[in-house]
Design an enzyme around this catalytic site. Structure first.
Site, mmCIF file in Angstrom:
data_model
loop_
_atom_site.group_PDB
_atom_site.id
_atom_site.type_symbol
_atom_site.label_atom_id
_atom_site.label_comp_id
_atom_site.label_asym_id
_atom_site.label_seq_id
_atom_site.Cartn_x
_atom_site.Cartn_y
_atom_site.Cartn_z
ATOM 1 N N HIS A 205 0.821 -1.217 0.000
ATOM 2 C CA HIS A 205 0.000 0.000 0.000
ATOM 3 C C HIS A 205 0.859 1.273 0.000
ATOM 4 C CE1 HIS A 205 0.674 -0.249 4.446
ATOM 5 N NE2 HIS A 205 0.670 1.069 4.331
ATOM 6 N N GLU B 252 -1.149 -8.361 2.736
ATOM 7 C CA GLU B 252 0.056 -7.751 2.196
ATOM 8 C C GLU B 252 1.297 -8.615 2.422
ATOM 9 O OE1 GLU B 252 -0.827 -3.068 2.027
ATOM 10 O OE2 GLU B 252 0.095 -3.751 3.886
ATOM 11 N N SER C 109 3.951 2.364 8.897
ATOM 12 C CA SER C 109 3.589 1.152 8.161
ATOM 13 C C SER C 109 4.807 0.266 7.981
ATOM 14 C CB SER C 109 3.010 1.514 6.794
ATOM 15 O OG SER C 109 1.749 2.096 6.941
ATOM 16 N N CYS D 130 43.164 53.956 -22.181
ATOM 17 C CA CYS D 130 42.314 55.082 -22.561
ATOM 18 C C CYS D 130 41.144 54.637 -23.430
ATOM 19 C CB CYS D 130 43.141 56.148 -23.270
ATOM 20 S SG CYS D 130 43.944 55.567 -24.773
ATOM 21 N N HIS E 73 44.650 58.415 -30.077
ATOM 22 C CA HIS E 73 44.399 58.935 -28.739
ATOM 23 C C HIS E 73 42.898 59.149 -28.570
ATOM 24 C CE1 HIS E 73 48.705 59.626 -28.462
ATOM 25 N NE2 HIS E 73 48.656 60.331 -29.581
#
Length: 992
Positions: free
Chosen positions: A221, A230, A262, A651, A724
């Protein structure tokens, strides 16, 4: 004095007066008395004798250590085995010794000694010179009969098999194995399976419940199967006692049994068994009418049972957690904390699940089968329809961190090609044509029609076809022979460019200034790494000279200090002009025979060059715009009243800062991180305009809105072959040419290989200076282990600069720098460690050869191998590009020299190589001499410290004299004060 005249000569007569001696005695003062001063020669003799004693003791200790080392049998055996063991590679590209046995090592050592003795005997003439009579063993050509066997050369007699006698095991009881297995399972919690009749399996494990260790069966189950019985007692009763044998029971009441219990097994020791079943064992199944139910018994009405398996929420979380923990992200850069509630986490998981796998119930098989049976196109339509039906929910989900990426993934994967009409028109025009170019167009069109659903193989095929078409088109281009300079006109636009980002009212404040927002916060990645702060209180003089690899330029930053005198103020408006260059072929760029005007220098109406004028400086601004009046944008207000200037060689960062103006605020983080982590490390200092344009193109692919970003003004210095990028501090130097490119889209044209232009190879600086810095850093660090370790950890590619000279390689090998590099990088990056291994192997080959040209030839032959390995190495270190360029130079030089030799010419650079090698040797010898002298000085310091420690002190005047001599010696040799870390001036000895 009296005189006597003899004739005409005057002769003086001496004085006959005799003075009496005085009996007075002068007293002698203590200051005038002699002092006993120790002899300097005696002091030096004492020092020398003490130094000789210490050296003798040191040599005696070394001799005893060597004797003990030679007499240690274990160490000698290990050394002998390691000496004759071969090196082999491991699976993880490592190296290890394949150790021989002691007998094999001794046999090899004996063979080497025997061979060496035979050679010595032969060279010393220890052999007998005599003739030997004998019979040559020749095969007879006469055929004679004989026996013929079928044995081949591989035949071996079959070895006799020896029968192994198995030891009889001790007699144990039949359940011994079962008890051992259950004992291990009870301690570790492992699952045990019992196979009963007809292949049925029963699973048992031991769990901690209610303060006890209890056996637990897996019942049907729990998996969603409901049956009347079972567990069958008849098939399990045999091993139930053994299972209970290793359980530890405690007092558990029936009221304690609840959900999750169980399958728990109890025997007659528990009250649960005696009160709820007639069987000797009780397995919990659930409750019926308030009474516990035994799973070993048959139950007629299963609907009345309240099963005690885990509740659905716990089962769901257990499965979700199991898979969640198996699939963590591969990147871990922080420690996780609990910042959201379980409810919020569940909402996120459900949103992602329903977005990719939309179902009504995850436990419904039909919902899953519905998605399984959909085709790929139907699945995409299904996702799109599902997303459209839940638009309001998606608006809420997008506020969750990261959910917008999930939505973008779904939209991208389900998108379709909307321009099918265009694709169909291409099909109509190219059908029925079988030429190569038409077939290539068809393959490309097929891949574009499929859109996101295209496969990787189709994309690869389309890319190859596009490459083939591009190569064909390039081969068929023609250039005009018209004189370009006669007709070249490239006037500057009188109107300024319109930048939508600066015109949008939503991005301007009440004063009309640009609002950076999130862009300003993320721009710190630029200012923190590649800009330096200008402190006005320290003056601007140190920022005036802006150096570049081939020259220098003066900034107008000094004009920020405004004089109140009109005459002096007018003088500040005058610039310093460089030599003005006319328009030449280096000023223009062409493609397909036509001028590419944005990539050319600006001219006047008559075709003469337009020269740059004085640019006045401003504070805290970004200046953009190349045509018309410049636009001034306030820098991000992250730090008030701070001024920044780009570091030398960086730069070009002003270009990326100008692009950031047009980047969307939510993408500013990705943009700045890509520039910092990917673009700048590859560009380095002073990159070429070709590389800068390529980097700008890469950024526009991810951020298309930056294509129309305005650029700062770019000045072209043809004399120094430098460009530049002008910032807010202007330029006091005037007379440069001006580049016309005004937007990023125009600058990207420099990245085209088809563009014929000298300016795309100009430096925005220079590589030679960087290479010289790397070589100098390497040479000065060879004999300094601490500095070399820093280089190996932070910038390991600098060691590739040693390829310029065999002497540098040999000295690095002797100092064991290659071995240290392998140790540092073998666990970090195997490719870098492989470079050091190849350098070590190359140095061994170079050291075995004494001819310089042959040594350089060996280095050139290995350069291609280094290049292939360098492609797979990390590219973050600054010397990566320099090392790659050095290897490229060797490869190209080797190819050109080979071609010259094939054509019958000779390389004329032999003397140049020899002169360069001599210069490097002088640098190495100077470093070695300095290190030797430092060693002697430290040795003398140690002796003096020993003398002072053991009580043989000197007077203060002698100590001061020694310290003064030692300090002068350090200054003139090391150029460094031994007391303080500050550098001292170079000492020059006075002329004698």
């Amino acid at each position: 004095m009296a005189t006597i005249m003899i004739g005409s000569m005057a002769i003086s007569v001496p004085n006959t007066h005799v003075s009496c001696a005085s009996n007075s005695v002068m007293p002698v003062q203590a200051v005038q008395m002699a002092k006993q001063v120790p002899s300097a020669r005696g002091v030096l003799y004492t020092l020398k004798r003490e130094g000789s004693t210490q050296v003798h003791k040191h040599e005696e200790a070394l001799r005893k250590f060597q004797e003990a080392f030679d007499q240690d049998v274990g160490i000698q055996r290990r050394l002998l085995v390691n000496k004759h063991s071969s090196i082999q590679s491991t699976k993880k590209n490592g190296l290890t010794l394949r150790r021989l046995t002691l007998e094999q090592a001794r046999a090899k050592e004996a063979a080497i000694a025997r061979r060496k003795q035979e050679e010595e005997d032969f060279l010393n003439g220890k052999y007998e010179q005599q003739f030997y009579a004998g019979v040559s063993a020749t095969k007879s050509m006469k055929f004679e009969g004989g026996s013929v066997g079928f044995r081949t050369k591989y035949w071996r007699p079959t070895p006799k098999k020896t029968k192994e006698r198995r030891a009889t095991s001790q007699c144990r009881k039949p359940t011994y194995v079962l008890e051992e297995v259950l004992s291990i399972a009870s301690k570790s919690g492992k699952l045990v399976e019992f196979i009963t009749g007809k292949g049925k399996r029963v699973k048992v494990c031991y769990v901690r419940k209610h303060g006890a260790i209890l056996p637990k069966f897996s019942l049907p189950h729990e998996e969603g199967k409901y049956i009347h019985q079972e567990l069958q007692y008849a098939s399990t009763y045999e091993f139930l006692p053994y299972i209970c044998m290793f359980a530890k029971y405690k007092s558990i009441n029936a009221d304690d049994i609840t959900y999750g219990d169980s399958g728990l097994l109890f025997d007659e020791r528990s009250s649960l068994t005696t009160n709820h079943t007639k069987l000797p064992y009780f397995v919990v199944r659930g409750r019926r009418n308030g009474k516990l139910v035994n799973a070993l018994e048959v139950v007629e009405n299963m609907e009345d049972i309240q099963h005690y398996s885990q509740n659905p929420e716990a089962q769901f979380f257990r499965g979700w957690k199991k898979v969640f923990d198996k699939m963590p992200p591969h990147v871990e850069n922080h420690e996780c904390t609990t910042d959201f509630t379980n409810e919020q986490c569940g909402e996120l998981a459900a949103a992602i699940s329903q977005s990719i796998f939309p179902v009504k119930k995850l436990s419904c098989k039909q919902c899953r089968q519905h998605i399984k049976h959909l085709s790929w196109e139907e699945y995409k339509q299904f996702l799109l329809a599902h997303m459209g039906c839940h638009g309001p929910e998606w608006e809420t989900f997008q506020e969750i961190d990261g959910m917008r990426y999930v939505k973008r993934v779904i939209e991208t994967s389900t998108a379709e090609n909307a321009s099918l009409q265009t694709s169909l028109e291409i099909v109509r025009l190219t059908q029925n044509y079988k030429s190569t170019h038409m077939l290539q167009i068809q393959d490309i069109n097929k891949a574009l029609m499929k859109g996101p659903s295209v496969t990787q193989s189709e994309l690869e095929q389309a890319s190859k076809q596009l490459l083939a078409m591009t190569q064909w088109w390039k081969n068929h281009m023609t250039l005009t022979d018209e004189d370009a300079l006669k007709v070249f006109r490239n006037k500057r636009s009188s109107k300024a460019l319109l930048n939508p980002s600066l015109l949008c009212d939503n991005q301007l404040d009440k004063n009309g200034n640009f609002v950076w927002g999130e862009r300003g916060r993320h721009s710190k990645r630029f200012f923190a790494n590649y800009f330096e702060e200008v402190v006005p209180s320290e003056g601007y003089s140190k920022y005036v000279i802006r150096k570049n690899p081939n020259g220098q330029r003066e900034l107008a930053i000094g004009s920020l200090i405004v004089p109140l005198d009109f005459e002096r103020a007018r003088m500040a408006l005058q610039g310093k002009s460089v030599t003005r260059e006319p328009i030449t072929m280096s000023c223009i760029s062409r493609q397909d025979g036509n001028f590419v005007y944005p990539c050319c220098c600006v001219t006047h109406d008559d075709g003469k060059a337009f020269y740059s004028e004085l640019r006045s400086p401003t504070k805290r601004h970004l200046v953009i715009g190349t045509s018309g009046d410049p636009k001034y944008i306030d820098l991000p207000a992250t730090d008030a009243d701070r001024m920044y200037i780009a570091k030398e060689g960086f730069c070009y960062l002003n270009i990326f800062l100008a692009m950031l103006v047009n980047v969307n605020e939510d993408e500013a983080k990705d943009f700045t991180k890509m520039v910092r982590d990917v673009i700048v490390p590859r560009l380095g200092k002073w990159p070429t305009m070709l590389d800068v344009a390529t980097a700008a193109y890469m950024l526009t692919v991810f951020h298309p809105e930056t294509r129309n970003a305005e650029l700062p003004r770019i000045l072209v210095d043809h004399a120094c072959q430098t460009m530049h990028v002008i910032d807010s501090f202007g330029s006091l130097t005037v007379g440069y040419h001006v580049l016309k490119a005004g937007t990023v889209n125009q600058l990207i044209q420099f990245a085209s290989n088809d563009l014929q232009s000298e300016m795309k190879f100009y430096r925005v600086g220079g590589e030679v200076q960087q290479r010289m810095k790397c070589e100098t850093a390497l040479i000065t660090s060879i004999f300094k282990p601490k500095r070399m370790i820093q280089i190996l950890e932070n910038d390991p590619y600098i060691l590739l600069m040693g390829l310029v000279s065999p002497s540098i390689l040999i000295h690095m090998y002797r100092m064991k720098h290659f071995e240290k590099g392998v140790e540092l990088w073998i666990s970090k990056e195997h490719s870098v460690a492989k470079i050091f291994i190849i350098l070590e192997q190359l140095t061994k080959r170079v050291a075995a050869n004494d001819v310089l040209l042959e040594q350089l030839e060996m280095i050139s032959e290995t350069s291609e191998r280094f290049m292939s390995i360098l492609e797979d190495c990390p590219q973050a270190p600054h010397s990566y590009k320099t090392a790659k360029d050095l290897l490229t130079m060797y490869i190209e030089r080797k190819a050109s020299n080979n071609q010259l030799v094939e054509n019958g010419f000779v390389d004329m650079n032999d003397k140049l190589y020899m002169a360069y090698e001599k210069n490097l040797l002088r640098s190495l010898e100077a470093g070695m001499a300095r290190i030797k002298l430092v060693g002697k000085i430290f040795y003398n310091m140690a002796i003096e410290k020993i003398c002072s420690t053991y009580g043989e002190m000197f007077d203060k005047e002698s100590c001061r004299r020694k310290q003064r001599i030692f300090r002068k010696l350090c200054e003139c040799v090391l150029h460094e004060c031994p007391v303080t870390p500050k550098k001292c001036k170079k000492y020059t000895f006075p002329k004698m």
